[in-house]
Motif scaffolding. Sequence first.
Motif, PDB file in Angstrom:
ATOM      1  N   GLY A 309       0.783  -1.225   0.000  1.00 18.71           N
ATOM      2  CA  GLY A 309       0.000   0.000   0.000  1.00 18.71           C
ATOM      3  C   GLY A 309       0.813   1.272   0.000  1.00 18.71           C
ATOM      4  O   GLY A 309       2.019   1.281   0.226  1.00 18.71           O
ATOM      5  N   VAL A 310       0.100   2.367  -0.235  1.00 18.29           N
ATOM      6  CA  VAL A 310       0.693   3.704  -0.237  1.00 18.29           C
ATOM      7  C   VAL A 310      -0.313   4.666   0.347  1.00 18.29           C
ATOM      8  O   VAL A 310      -1.525   4.446   0.290  1.00 18.29           O
ATOM      9  CB  VAL A 310       1.091   4.126  -1.673  1.00 18.29           C
ATOM     10  N   ASN A 311       0.188   5.740   0.949  1.00 21.33           N
ATOM     11  CA  ASN A 311      -0.663   6.824   1.432  1.00 21.33           C
ATOM     12  C   ASN A 311      -0.878   7.822   0.306  1.00 21.33           C
ATOM     13  O   ASN A 311       0.055   8.155  -0.420  1.00 21.33           O
ATOM     14  CB  ASN A 311      -0.002   7.519   2.619  1.00 21.33           C
ATOM     15  N   ARG A 312      -2.103   8.326   0.206  1.00 19.91           N
ATOM     16  CA  ARG A 312      -2.430   9.219  -0.907  1.00 19.91           C
ATOM     17  C   ARG A 312      -3.239  10.417  -0.435  1.00 19.91           C
ATOM     18  O   ARG A 312      -4.273  10.279   0.205  1.00 19.91           O
ATOM     19  CB  ARG A 312      -3.222   8.449  -1.959  1.00 19.91           C
ATOM     20  N   HIS A 313      -2.727  11.624  -0.722  1.00 16.96           N
ATOM     21  CA  HIS A 313      -3.491  12.861  -0.549  1.00 16.96           C
ATOM     22  C   HIS A 313      -4.333  13.106  -1.800  1.00 16.96           C
ATOM     23  O   HIS A 313      -3.921  12.773  -2.921  1.00 16.96           O
ATOM     24  CB  HIS A 313      -2.554  14.059  -0.356  1.00 16.96           C
ATOM     25  N   SER A 314      -5.498  13.695  -1.609  1.00 17.90           N
ATOM     26  CA  SER A 314      -6.264  14.218  -2.745  1.00 17.90           C
ATOM     27  C   SER A 314      -5.596  15.528  -3.142  1.00 17.90           C
ATOM     28  O   SER A 314      -5.713  16.522  -2.426  1.00 17.90           O
ATOM     29  CB  SER A 314      -7.723  14.464  -2.338  1.00 17.90           C
ATOM     30  N   PHE A 315      -4.904  15.530  -4.310  1.00 21.83           N
ATOM     31  CA  PHE A 315      -4.046  16.690  -4.572  1.00 21.83           C
ATOM     32  C   PHE A 315      -3.635  16.757  -6.031  1.00 21.83           C
ATOM     33  O   PHE A 315      -3.379  15.740  -6.670  1.00 21.83           O
ATOM     34  CB  PHE A 315      -2.776  16.587  -3.707  1.00 21.83           C
ATOM     35  N   ARG A 316      -3.595  17.973  -6.524  1.00 18.30           N
ATOM     36  CA  ARG A 316      -2.902  18.329  -7.755  1.00 18.30           C
ATOM     37  C   ARG A 316      -2.319  19.729  -7.563  1.00 18.30           C
ATOM     38  O   ARG A 316      -2.924  20.577  -6.902  1.00 18.30           O
ATOM     39  CB  ARG A 316      -3.829  18.287  -8.966  1.00 18.30           C
ATOM     40  N   PRO A 317      -1.144  20.002  -8.149  1.00 24.95           N
ATOM     41  CA  PRO A 317      -0.466  21.274  -7.886  1.00 24.95           C
ATOM     42  C   PRO A 317      -1.287  22.510  -8.215  1.00 24.95           C
ATOM     43  O   PRO A 317      -1.244  23.496  -7.481  1.00 24.95           O
ATOM     44  CB  PRO A 317       0.779  21.192  -8.776  1.00 24.95           C
ATOM     45  N   ALA A 318      -2.023  22.482  -9.333  1.00 24.28           N
ATOM     46  CA  ALA A 318      -2.737  23.680  -9.783  1.00 24.28           C
ATOM     47  C   ALA A 318      -4.135  23.799  -9.201  1.00 24.28           C
ATOM     48  O   ALA A 318      -4.763  24.852  -9.319  1.00 24.28           O
ATOM     49  CB  ALA A 318      -2.819  23.698 -11.309  1.00 24.28           C
ATOM     50  N   THR A 319      -4.630  22.737  -8.564  1.00 23.85           N
ATOM     51  CA  THR A 319      -6.006  22.756  -8.059  1.00 23.85           C
ATOM     52  C   THR A 319      -6.117  22.344  -6.598  1.00 23.85           C
ATOM     53  O   THR A 319      -7.221  22.319  -6.052  1.00 23.85           O
ATOM     54  CB  THR A 319      -6.906  21.842  -8.903  1.00 23.85           C
ATOM     55  N   GLY A 320      -4.995  22.026  -5.958  1.00 23.18           N
ATOM     56  CA  GLY A 320      -5.028  21.686  -4.543  1.00 23.18           C
ATOM     57  C   GLY A 320      -5.836  20.435  -4.276  1.00 23.18           C
ATOM     58  O   GLY A 320      -5.645  19.388  -4.904  1.00 23.18           O
ATOM     59  N   ASP A 521       7.864  14.226  -0.596  1.00 23.39           N
ATOM     60  CA  ASP A 521       7.803  12.882  -0.016  1.00 23.39           C
ATOM     61  C   ASP A 521       7.357  11.816  -1.005  1.00 23.39           C
ATOM     62  O   ASP A 521       7.173  10.662  -0.622  1.00 23.39           O
ATOM     63  CB  ASP A 521       6.802  12.866   1.152  1.00 23.39           C
ATOM     64  N   GLY A 522       7.127  12.176  -2.259  1.00 21.85           N
ATOM     65  CA  GLY A 522       6.407  11.286  -3.151  1.00 21.85           C
ATOM     66  C   GLY A 522       7.269  10.313  -3.928  1.00 21.85           C
ATOM     67  O   GLY A 522       8.465  10.532  -4.158  1.00 21.85           O
ATOM     68  N   ILE A 523       6.616   9.225  -4.359  1.00 20.25           N
ATOM     69  CA  ILE A 523       7.191   8.320  -5.353  1.00 20.25           C
ATOM     70  C   ILE A 523       7.140   8.994  -6.714  1.00 20.25           C
ATOM     71  O   ILE A 523       7.970   8.753  -7.583  1.00 20.25           O
ATOM     72  CB  ILE A 523       6.387   7.008  -5.403  1.00 20.25           C
ATOM     73  N   LEU A 524       6.140   9.850  -6.864  1.00 17.78           N
ATOM     74  CA  LEU A 524       5.943  10.619  -8.089  1.00 17.78           C
ATOM     75  C   LEU A 524       6.159  12.095  -7.795  1.00 17.78           C
ATOM     76  O   LEU A 524       5.977  12.550  -6.659  1.00 17.78           O
ATOM     77  CB  LEU A 524       4.518  10.415  -8.609  1.00 17.78           C
ATOM     78  N   GLY A 525       6.517  12.854  -8.835  1.00 13.55           N
ATOM     79  CA  GLY A 525       6.585  14.294  -8.697  1.00 13.55           C
ATOM     80  C   GLY A 525       5.186  14.885  -8.636  1.00 13.55           C
ATOM     81  O   GLY A 525       4.172  14.186  -8.760  1.00 13.55           O
ATOM     82  N   PRO A 526       5.080  16.191  -8.447  1.00 16.36           N
ATOM     83  CA  PRO A 526       3.763  16.820  -8.299  1.00 16.36           C
ATOM     84  C   PRO A 526       2.871  16.652  -9.523  1.00 16.36           C
ATOM     85  O   PRO A 526       1.645  16.589  -9.405  1.00 16.36           O
ATOM     86  CB  PRO A 526       4.101  18.289  -8.037  1.00 16.36           C
ATOM     87  N   ASN A 527       3.484  16.576 -10.690  1.00 13.13           N
ATOM     88  CA  ASN A 527       2.718  16.320 -11.914  1.00 13.13           C
ATOM     89  C   ASN A 527       2.915  14.882 -12.391  1.00 13.13           C
ATOM     90  O   ASN A 527       2.900  14.594 -13.578  1.00 13.13           O
ATOM     91  CB  ASN A 527       3.124  17.321 -13.004  1.00 13.13           C
ATOM     92  N   LEU A 528       3.145  13.998 -11.409  1.00 12.09           N
ATOM     93  CA  LEU A 528       3.219  12.550 -11.621  1.00 12.09           C
ATOM     94  C   LEU A 528       4.470  12.127 -12.391  1.00 12.09           C
ATOM     95  O   LEU A 528       4.465  11.109 -13.075  1.00 12.09           O
ATOM     96  CB  LEU A 528       1.951  12.028 -12.308  1.00 12.09           C
TER      97      LEU A 528
END
Length: 898
Positions: A309-320, A521-528
Amino acid sequence: MRKLLIYIVLLIHHSLFTIHLFAQQTEKQYLSGTGSDHTVNWDFFCTAGMNAGKWTTIPVPSCWELQGFGKYDYGFARDSIRGKEKGLYKYSFTVPANWKNKTIKIVFEGVMTDAEVKINNQPAGETHQGAFYAFKYDITSLVKFGTTNLLEVTVAKHSTNESVNDAERRADFWIFGGIFRPVYLEAVPGSHIENLSLDARADGSFAAKIAVTGKANRASISIYGSDGKLLDRVINSSGKSGPAFLFNHKFKSVKQWNPESPHLYNAVFSIYNDNKLLHTVRRKIGFRTVALKPRDGIYINGVKVKMKGVNRHSFRPATGRTTSKNVSIEDVLLMKDMNMNAVRMAHYPPDDHFLDACDSLGLFVMDELAGWHGHYDTKTGTRLLEEMIKHDGHHPSIIFWANGNEGGHNTELDSFFTVFDLQKRPVVHPWQLYGGIETQHYREYNYGIGNYDNGREIVMPTEFLHGQFDGGHGAGLEDYWEKMWHNPLSAGGFLWDYADQAVVRRDKKDSLDTDKHRGADGILGPNLEKEGSYYAIKEIWSPLWPERKEITAAFDGRLNLENRFHFTNTRQCSFHWLLKKLDSGKEVKGSIASPDIRPLEKGNLQLSLPRNWKEFDVLYLTAYGADKKEIFTWSFPISHPKTHALSFVHTQGASAPRLTELDSTWQVEANGVRLEFHKTKGLLTRVQNAAGIIPITNGPVVEEGLNNFRNFRTYKEGDYLVIESVFDRKENYNTLSWTVYPSGWLRLELNYFPAAYFTHFAGANFSFPEKEINAVTYRGYGPYRVWKNRMKGNRFGVWTKEYNNTETGEFPWKYPEFKGYHRNMYWCQFQTKQQNFTVVTETEDVFLRLFTPAWKTDQWHNYEPYFPGGDISFMQGISSIGTKTQRNETTGPMGMKN
């Protein structure tokens, strides 16, 4: 004529019947858009911060900071400087005239944080407090039908309820304000289904509670397959109990839901008064059973499972926090591509479309009542908990509830999870031993006296291997996962976290801000953007696990294989092989008969390769799941560095090398190449040819050892010139030998001891000015860099990497990074500003080191990666990397020194 008349009558009758059914369903009218990709402008006034003090418009749904209003705050901001602005919203809408005899409700899917709602200047109800929960008001008496109505919403970013601020806003994530999820009207009949609770189990057992508002004396449930065919229908089997209908029934021959085969059914819930249909509600459901067996494990449909598993925020850089259905699907697909089977909501309930995606695509979900290190008071928490379970409870993907996070547990709420959830799913306290599950965060690999790995409870860290910058995630995971996989009391765990939390700063020229290290903290960057850990996780968490295999001349095409699926036989998967010559690109490929290996058992694959398979450089094995998507592609090198080097390097030339001895150096010329060596140290000090200087110098320098080369001599071996040191067991035990060939090739042989038995490094360094490099092309594993405790994820081949100065987790998020260690180099061509040069090795398992990334650290000094001296290195041992919360050596054996 009669035939035509009959057709018309049938058509009209069918249309009326359709309208009649439709009228009994809940009708919905959006007042906002449906997500970040579809918004509607409302009138807006912000009381403080950016663009305050004037009426304008704002897209809804949205976070107002991302639209240029208010003040940005990361959750650690002090209350004295924290943005506490309010947003005033206005929107005019019309209620259809044909809704006049219905009950009208206004629904808010999420408002940060306190929401005061008025319809036509009248309060719709009490102010709602709590950002991440859907809430609604009955506004039937407040609206005007067929004409314009005025909606006014006053949103306070900072709650007047301090427990809400403790739970949601004094936290380790970005804090936003606004109507960030959709708003819509619902029209239902006067007698209608108010709420549904259900429990659909793996054996077909089905319990449901239909809560009703108004008068109804009969209810039914119909279950349809994905093909639209009726599975079964049950009518009010246990009668009405108070304002609700209770059902207990067993459906036959159901297909079970699990993440590997997420079978869903369409359930139609209907209520009647006598024979008159009053209201119908539809839900997608899955039949599955969740069982927590103390001191044993977590069982789904009778199978003990482990969370990848992974922890996931509901998030995108331009829309929060404002997302969309497409965003949810994109995130779930990326998690599935990493071979994950579980996701934890961090640290609040998600959008409903994210849970829909988990249901349909297949992920276990831990849904979480908000609470970072603080929690709601009991009155507020009880209300919000009920809203969460009412909204989310029907999703088969949810197999756990979490009561807050890391001390944000209000224990007085624990019993209410059972009250509100008909399924009575397990409840966990992340960071705590509760309910038979030890979930402590960021524990060292060898942790615990009498608990955790050495205890008697189920172990499932809800956060581990904190992925700050390039540490954690894939670094250390192989050690952790092998320990978890083979420990019967381990139920897996959840990495922290999915993607970097970099927000677009409208107040700083739209730059991306991670609040320094806090959001990186991500496995992916802010724009994946995919970091190296993405692919390492994909390999380590592959549900098909080929045993390590060295391909030799005796290879008979057989590969041992472990099936780490929980529910899938390998017969449902497919396998393909590919042989490739890397220089010419020549390929031969074929398929492999899928073996019959049951879940959690071992077997083998038998490859039928052509007779000339030994002529190729590499064998690739690709596995595809039952969904036809790639699980992983493994590389098995066939050719080895020594064989390749002998064919690559040419030694002959027109004449033997010429040696000139100066005061402190030897100068050698061969085939237009001029070399210079230090006479007493033996180091290469200058390289030049007709095109100019090649600025590789000052090497080899033994890293974490001694350059105790002494008593150099020169001599001829035929047409070869040799410069070598003399071995002395006591003082000059490291030896260095240079051989200059008539072709202009230069051979280095280095024999050395590291300075200590335990060492971060083993290898040799050279100096090279970073400003002179353009790119490298090399044969080896790539294209991502590696660490000692993150070797997995790359593919063997020939890779070209353009120079970049990327720092993991920071702008511009351009991956793969150029700087760092690269695994199993056979050869490398360095492409410089002036000309190119090539290095080839006969030695297996050499790491190519390219320069040094900028120094990174954290508040506990755990992350801090080690790099050798010099600029370019050829290493036989490299360093590992730590995480935000762990030193490298505490992430497992691979994290320790060489």
